[in-house]
Design a protein around this motif. Structure first.
Motif, PDB file in Angstrom:
ATOM      1  N   ALA A   7       0.911  -0.903   0.105  1.00 60.08           N
ATOM      2  CA  ALA A   7      -0.266  -0.462  -0.694  1.00 60.08           C
ATOM      3  C   ALA A   7       0.421   1.187   0.318  1.00 60.08           C
ATOM      4  CB  ALA A   7      -0.560  -0.140   0.781  1.00 60.08           C
ATOM      5  N   HIS A   8       2.033   1.178   0.353  1.00 65.16           N
ATOM      6  CA  HIS A   8       2.974   2.267   0.942  1.00 65.16           C
ATOM      7  C   HIS A   8       3.384   2.323  -0.447  1.00 65.16           C
ATOM      8  CE1 HIS A   8       1.664   3.484   4.778  1.00 65.16           C
ATOM      9  NE2 HIS A   8       2.011   2.304   5.306  1.00 65.16           N
ATOM     10  N   ALA A   9       4.289   1.480  -1.222  1.00 65.96           N
ATOM     11  CA  ALA A   9       4.894   1.360  -2.067  1.00 65.96           C
ATOM     12  C   ALA A   9       3.755   2.209  -3.015  1.00 65.96           C
ATOM     13  CB  ALA A   9       5.010  -0.038  -2.695  1.00 65.96           C
ATOM     14  N   ILE A  10       2.670   2.035  -3.547  1.00 67.64           N
ATOM     15  CA  ILE A  10       1.476   2.308  -4.559  1.00 67.64           C
ATOM     16  C   ILE A  10       1.588   3.274  -4.572  1.00 67.64           C
ATOM     17  CG2 ILE A  10      -0.652   2.277  -5.381  1.00 67.64           C
ATOM     18  CD1 ILE A  10      -0.603  -1.203  -4.119  1.00 67.64           C
ATOM     19  N   GLU A  11       1.584   4.158  -3.118  1.00 70.19           N
ATOM     20  CA  GLU A  11       1.175   5.555  -3.235  1.00 70.19           C
ATOM     21  C   GLU A  11       1.999   6.291  -2.950  1.00 70.19           C
ATOM     22  OE1 GLU A  11      -0.285   9.147   0.146  1.00 70.19           O
ATOM     23  OE2 GLU A  11       0.118   6.508   0.972  1.00 70.19           O
ATOM     24  N   ARG A  12       3.728   5.873  -2.761  1.00 72.71           N
ATOM     25  CA  ARG A  12       4.728   6.031  -3.150  1.00 72.71           C
ATOM     26  C   ARG A  12       4.971   6.532  -4.617  1.00 72.71           C
ATOM     27  NH1 ARG A  12       7.299   3.048   0.505  1.00 72.71           N
ATOM     28  NH2 ARG A  12       8.326   2.399  -1.401  1.00 72.71           N
ATOM     29  N   THR A  13       4.959   5.322  -5.115  1.00 74.12           N
ATOM     30  CA  THR A  13       5.281   5.242  -6.997  1.00 74.12           C
ATOM     31  C   THR A  13       3.855   6.570  -7.184  1.00 74.12           C
ATOM     32  OG1 THR A  13       5.742   3.159  -6.124  1.00 74.12           O
ATOM     33  CG2 THR A  13       5.883   3.557  -9.272  1.00 74.12           C
ATOM     34  N   ARG A  14       2.618   5.883  -6.862  1.00 75.98           N
ATOM     35  CA  ARG A  14       1.779   6.820  -7.794  1.00 75.98           C
ATOM     36  C   ARG A  14       2.145   8.427  -7.621  1.00 75.98           C
ATOM     37  NH1 ARG A  14      -1.931   9.492  -5.850  1.00 75.98           N
ATOM     38  NH2 ARG A  14      -1.772   9.152  -4.279  1.00 75.98           N
ATOM     39  N   THR A  15       2.812   9.089  -6.609  1.00 74.24           N
ATOM     40  CA  THR A  15       2.643  10.542  -6.243  1.00 74.24           C
ATOM     41  C   THR A  15       4.514  10.320  -7.609  1.00 74.24           C
ATOM     42  OG1 THR A  15       3.781   9.397  -4.303  1.00 74.24           O
ATOM     43  CG2 THR A  15       2.043  10.206  -3.910  1.00 74.24           C
ATOM     44  N   THR A  16       5.006   9.774  -7.104  1.00 71.57           N
ATOM     45  CA  THR A  16       6.653  10.047  -8.126  1.00 71.57           C
ATOM     46  C   THR A  16       6.155   9.981  -9.177  1.00 71.57           C
ATOM     47  OG1 THR A  16       7.891   8.790  -6.404  1.00 71.57           O
ATOM     48  CG2 THR A  16       8.656   8.848  -8.596  1.00 71.57           C
ATOM     49  N   ARG A  17       5.247   9.313  -9.830  1.00 70.31           N
ATOM     50  CA  ARG A  17       5.142   9.143 -10.863  1.00 70.31           C
ATOM     51  C   ARG A  17       3.907  10.337 -11.220  1.00 70.31           C
ATOM     52  NH1 ARG A  17       8.328   5.645 -11.367  1.00 70.31           N
ATOM     53  NH2 ARG A  17       8.003   3.762 -12.283  1.00 70.31           N
ATOM     54  N   GLY A  18       3.506  11.020  -9.675  1.00 74.19           N
ATOM     55  CA  GLY A  18       2.920  12.582 -11.272  1.00 74.19           C
ATOM     56  C   GLY A  18       1.253  11.657 -11.324  1.00 74.19           C
ATOM     57  N   TYR A  19       0.409  11.249 -10.497  1.00 68.95           N
ATOM     58  CA  TYR A  19      -0.397  10.265 -10.851  1.00 68.95           C
ATOM     59  C   TYR A  19      -1.268  10.685  -9.786  1.00 68.95           C
ATOM     60  CZ  TYR A  19       1.435   7.613 -14.344  1.00 68.95           C
ATOM     61  OH  TYR A  19       1.760   7.306 -15.644  1.00 68.95           O
ATOM     62  N   SER A  20      -2.450  11.390 -10.240  1.00 67.42           N
ATOM     63  CA  SER A  20      -3.699  11.477  -9.261  1.00 67.42           C
ATOM     64  C   SER A  20      -4.427   9.719  -8.601  1.00 67.42           C
ATOM     65  CB  SER A  20      -4.450  12.466  -9.183  1.00 67.42           C
ATOM     66  OG  SER A  20      -5.247  12.078  -9.932  1.00 67.42           O
ATOM     67  N   GLN A  21      -4.795   9.982  -7.527  1.00 65.02           N
ATOM     68  CA  GLN A  21      -5.622   8.759  -7.458  1.00 65.02           C
ATOM     69  C   GLN A  21      -6.685   7.842  -8.549  1.00 65.02           C
ATOM     70  OE1 GLN A  21      -6.610   8.611  -3.620  1.00 65.02           O
ATOM     71  NE2 GLN A  21      -5.514   8.032  -2.325  1.00 65.02           N
ATOM     72  N   ARG A  22      -7.216   9.353  -8.994  1.00 63.90           N
ATOM     73  CA  ARG A  22      -8.276   9.160 -10.913  1.00 63.90           C
ATOM     74  C   ARG A  22      -7.328   8.971 -11.418  1.00 63.90           C
ATOM     75  NH1 ARG A  22     -13.174  11.470  -9.173  1.00 63.90           N
ATOM     76  NH2 ARG A  22     -13.613  12.707  -7.990  1.00 63.90           N
ATOM     77  N   GLN A  23      -6.423   9.438 -11.513  1.00 64.44           N
ATOM     78  CA  GLN A  23      -5.629   9.080 -13.018  1.00 64.44           C
ATOM     79  C   GLN A  23      -5.764   7.296 -12.811  1.00 64.44           C
ATOM     80  OE1 GLN A  23      -3.162  12.649 -12.805  1.00 64.44           O
ATOM     81  NE2 GLN A  23      -3.465  13.011 -14.722  1.00 64.44           N
ATOM     82  N   LEU A  24      -4.492   7.160 -11.646  1.00 63.64           N
ATOM     83  CA  LEU A  24      -4.412   5.797 -11.894  1.00 63.64           C
ATOM     84  C   LEU A  24      -5.298   5.115 -11.463  1.00 63.64           C
ATOM     85  CD1 LEU A  24      -1.951   3.836 -11.865  1.00 63.64           C
ATOM     86  CD2 LEU A  24      -2.028   4.229  -9.090  1.00 63.64           C
ATOM     87  N   ALA A  25      -6.112   5.145 -11.198  1.00 66.44           N
ATOM     88  CA  ALA A  25      -7.445   3.950 -11.670  1.00 66.44           C
ATOM     89  C   ALA A  25      -7.709   3.618 -12.663  1.00 66.44           C
ATOM     90  CB  ALA A  25      -8.779   5.058 -10.346  1.00 66.44           C
ATOM     91  N   ALA A  26      -8.207   5.392 -13.659  1.00 64.59           N
ATOM     92  CA  ALA A  26      -8.290   6.082 -14.884  1.00 64.59           C
ATOM     93  C   ALA A  26      -7.511   4.108 -15.965  1.00 64.59           C
ATOM     94  CB  ALA A  26      -8.669   6.727 -15.396  1.00 64.59           C
ATOM     95  N   ARG A  27      -5.978   4.203 -15.141  1.00 60.34           N
ATOM     96  CA  ARG A  27      -5.203   3.796 -16.114  1.00 60.34           C
ATOM     97  C   ARG A  27      -5.693   2.248 -15.487  1.00 60.34           C
ATOM     98  NH1 ARG A  27      -0.061   6.331 -17.727  1.00 60.34           N
ATOM     99  NH2 ARG A  27       0.547   3.974 -17.698  1.00 60.34           N
ATOM    100  N   VAL A  28      -5.786   1.856 -14.643  1.00 61.82           N
ATOM    101  CA  VAL A  28      -5.849   0.098 -14.199  1.00 61.82           C
ATOM    102  C   VAL A  28      -7.370  -0.134 -14.606  1.00 61.82           C
ATOM    103  CG1 VAL A  28      -6.531  -0.956 -12.397  1.00 61.82           C
ATOM    104  CG2 VAL A  28      -4.827   0.567 -12.226  1.00 61.82           C
ATOM    105  N   THR A  29      -8.011   0.245 -14.845  1.00 56.36           N
ATOM    106  CA  THR A  29      -9.071   0.445 -15.722  1.00 56.36           C
ATOM    107  C   THR A  29      -9.185   0.050 -17.564  1.00 56.36           C
ATOM    108  OG1 THR A  29     -10.281   1.835 -13.995  1.00 56.36           O
ATOM    109  CG2 THR A  29     -11.476   0.959 -15.594  1.00 56.36           C
TER     110      THR A  29
END
Length: 94
Positions: free
Chosen positions: A16-38
């Motif tokens: 969970a912490h690695a997901i959040e850390r990597t997401r923020t490092t990549r500059g993705y919002s939670q909405r953006q990452l969720a859309a990419r996963v979808t």
């Protein structure tokens, strides 16, 4: 009696912490990452991603693989902290 929810263990917390850390490092919002996963074929709302990052919701293996692909990392990279063996105090250490 309803089933008891499973606790999230050390690997789940590390992921969970690695997901959040990597997401923020990549500059993705939670909405953006969720859309990419979808878009990769694993439907996910930003609320589900938020719950995973806050360790309110378990991240199953299919979620982990899809999130890793959306982040452009190997799934094991999100588990790296959980895979490290526990540190044992050596001679002269306490």
């Amino acid at each position: 009696m309803p089933p008891r929810p499973l606790e999230i263990g050390p690997a789940g917390h590390a992921a969970a912490h690695a997901i959040e850390r990597t997401r923020t490092t990549r500059g993705y919002s939670q909405r953006q990452l969720a859309a990419r996963v979808t878009a990769l074929g694993r439907p996910m709302t930003f609320t589900a991603l938020s719950r995973i990052e806050r360790t309110v919701r378990r991240c199953d293996i299919d979620d982990l693989v899809a999130i890793a692909a959306a982040l452009g990392v190997a799934p094991q990279a999100l588990l790296a902290g959980a895979l490290a063996p526990p540190r044992v105090a050596g001679a002269g250490e306490t």
